[in-house]
Design a protein around this motif. Structure first.
Motif, short mmCIF file in Angstrom:
data_model
loop_
_atom_site.label_atom_id
_atom_site.label_comp_id
_atom_site.label_asym_id
_atom_site.label_seq_id
_atom_site.Cartn_x
_atom_site.Cartn_y
_atom_site.Cartn_z
N GLU A 34 -1.84 60.15 -28.25
CA GLU A 34 -0.64 60.39 -27.43
C GLU A 34 0.37 59.27 -27.61
O GLU A 34 1.56 59.51 -27.84
CB GLU A 34 -1.04 60.48 -25.95
CG GLU A 34 -1.92 61.68 -25.63
CD GLU A 34 -2.32 61.68 -24.17
OE1 GLU A 34 -1.96 62.64 -23.47
OE2 GLU A 34 -2.98 60.72 -23.71
N VAL A 65 -3.71 55.52 -26.81
CA VAL A 65 -4.36 56.40 -25.85
C VAL A 65 -4.30 57.81 -26.43
O VAL A 65 -3.37 58.14 -27.16
CB VAL A 65 -3.70 56.28 -24.45
CG1 VAL A 65 -2.27 56.79 -24.47
CG2 VAL A 65 -4.50 57.00 -23.39
N ARG A 83 -9.84 61.89 -21.82
CA ARG A 83 -8.74 60.98 -22.18
C ARG A 83 -9.37 59.62 -22.48
O ARG A 83 -10.25 59.15 -21.74
CB ARG A 83 -7.73 60.86 -21.04
CG ARG A 83 -6.74 59.72 -21.24
CD ARG A 83 -5.51 59.87 -20.40
NE ARG A 83 -4.60 60.82 -21.00
CZ ARG A 83 -3.94 61.75 -20.34
NH1 ARG A 83 -4.12 61.88 -19.05
NH2 ARG A 83 -3.11 62.56 -20.96
N HIS A 132 -7.92 61.08 -16.24
CA HIS A 132 -6.74 61.84 -16.70
C HIS A 132 -5.50 61.48 -15.90
O HIS A 132 -4.38 61.63 -16.36
CB HIS A 132 -7.02 63.35 -16.61
CG HIS A 132 -7.81 63.86 -17.77
ND1 HIS A 132 -7.22 64.27 -18.95
CD2 HIS A 132 -9.15 63.99 -17.95
CE1 HIS A 132 -8.16 64.64 -19.80
NE2 HIS A 132 -9.33 64.49 -19.23
N SER A 136 -0.33 57.47 -19.03
CA SER A 136 -0.68 57.33 -20.45
C SER A 136 0.01 56.15 -21.12
O SER A 136 -0.58 55.45 -21.94
CB SER A 136 -0.28 58.58 -21.23
OG SER A 136 -1.11 59.63 -20.92
N THR A 140 -1.99 52.80 -22.77
CA THR A 140 -1.90 52.34 -24.16
C THR A 140 -2.14 50.84 -24.27
O THR A 140 -2.82 50.37 -25.18
CB THR A 140 -0.49 52.65 -24.71
OG1 THR A 140 -0.24 54.03 -24.51
CG2 THR A 140 -0.35 52.31 -26.17
#
Ligand SMILES: [Zn+2]
Length: 343
Positions: A34, A65, A83, A132, A136, A140
């Motif tokens: 992602e 990520v 994830r 989740h 995001s 990272t």
């Protein structure tokens, strides 16, 4: 899948379609990436600072990520649709063989983790499952910048409450070192940096004093703040040999100098070594000794509790196609963390 390929050292990356291996080997996990971060290690790889690159052409990136698409034989710590944070430090699970990709008629090498690509075959032990619900973009940074910084303060420095801290270089890692030192009540926490905007950012991440590296009387200013004998913990993140020497010379005789930045091969330091026979310690950090599978959940709990903040840390976001622009911004030294959005 698309990837940024390092074909030649000291040249722009080539973004193109590559073909992943069609069968996953034991311990390999196929991930849709992602986001990826960019850190100094990739710049060092592109510039071949450790010497000629034997692995060309190859893929890059070690902080990201993504979502697990498929697990190879033997994988037990991650499952489809999890994830995951993609990190370079080893963690739980199998260390798989590194994958090989195809690019036209050529093989492309890759390490156990690469993140400058829309998808990746990653070794199970370079992945850590996260909720989740966790942001995001922020997740990272747990692949390298955050875990390295907290590891440097916790493991390498073993900072004690009230010890003085001096940080050279206030980039993605330096800012988080300031944050970690502040959480552990280091005082004072002095940051030295060339870019003025990062000094401003550093204050909001816990620096009690932010000094421009361009000041003529920098050493004098530092000694006025930390004391004439130097700081208890001095952390060097720039990898510049002259700065490393300065960091060492500004360390208290009973203190520690910790090297996080890596200098070019052949760019050596010259220091008076006598203090090392007494109590002064000079040491290089290996990713802060971070243990991703335990450190990432532990630190993420602090984010959920509102005790750990990354506001303003990510200053730029680029698509993979614009990776060379992203690298240029990173090199300018003006940016906080630069990330790539693979969507
Ligand atoms: Zn890194």
């Amino acid at each position: 899948m698309k990837a940024a390929i390092l074909v030649q050292s000291n040249a722009p990356l080539i973004v193109d379609e590559v073909i992943p291996p069609d069968v996953l080997l034991p311990g390999q996990v196929f991930v849709r990436v992602e986001y990826s971060g960019i850190c100094g290690a990739q710049i060092n790889e592109i510039d071949a600072v450790k010497g000629p690159d034997q692995y060309l052409p190859h893929l890059l990136g070690h902080e990201g990520v993504g979502i697990v698409l498929e697990c190879g034989p033997g994988v037990t710590t991650v499952s489809q649709e999890d994830r995951v944070v993609l990190h370079w430090r080893q963690s739980a699970g199998i260390q798989s063989p590194p994958p090989k990709y195809r690019w036209g008629s050529k093989d492309v090498n890759a390490g156990w983790v690469t993140t400058f690509n829309t998808h990746a075959v990653i070794s199970e032990n370079r992945l850590t499952v996260i909720p989740h619900s966790f942001d995001s973009r922020v997740a990272t940074l747990f692949g390298c910048a955050v875990t390295t910084a907290f590891g440097v303060v916790d493991n390498d420095a073993q900072l004690k409450v009230g010890q003085s801290v001096l940080i050279f270089g206030i980039g993605g890692v330096g800012l988080n070192i300031a944050q970690a030192a502040s959480m552990k009540s280091g005082y004072p926490i002095v940051g030295v940096e060339i870019a003025d905007n990062k000094l401003v950012m550093g204050r909001s991440f816990g620096l009690t004093h932010a000094l421009s590296a361009n000041s003529d009387d920098l050493q004098k200013q530092i000694r006025e703040i930390v004391g004439l004998a130097g700081a208890d913990v001095v952390i060097e993140t720039t990898g510049d040999s002259r700065v490393i020497e300065e960091a060492y010379n500004l360390t208290h005789p009973d203190g520690k100098t910790i090297l996080v930045g890596v200098p070019r091969k052949g760019d050596n330091i010259s220091i008076p070594s006598l203090p090392l026979h007494f109590n002064q310690v000079l040491t290089g950090s290996h990713g802060g000794g971070a243990e991703p599978d335990t450190d990432i959940p532990r630190l993420m709990r602090l984010v959920d509790a509102g005790k750990l903040k990354f506001d303003g840390l990510i200053t730029h976001e680029f698509s993979l196609d614009r990776i060379n622009d992203a690298l240029q911004i990173f090199r300018s030294g003006e940016a906080g963390r630069v990330i790539l959005n693979m969507a």
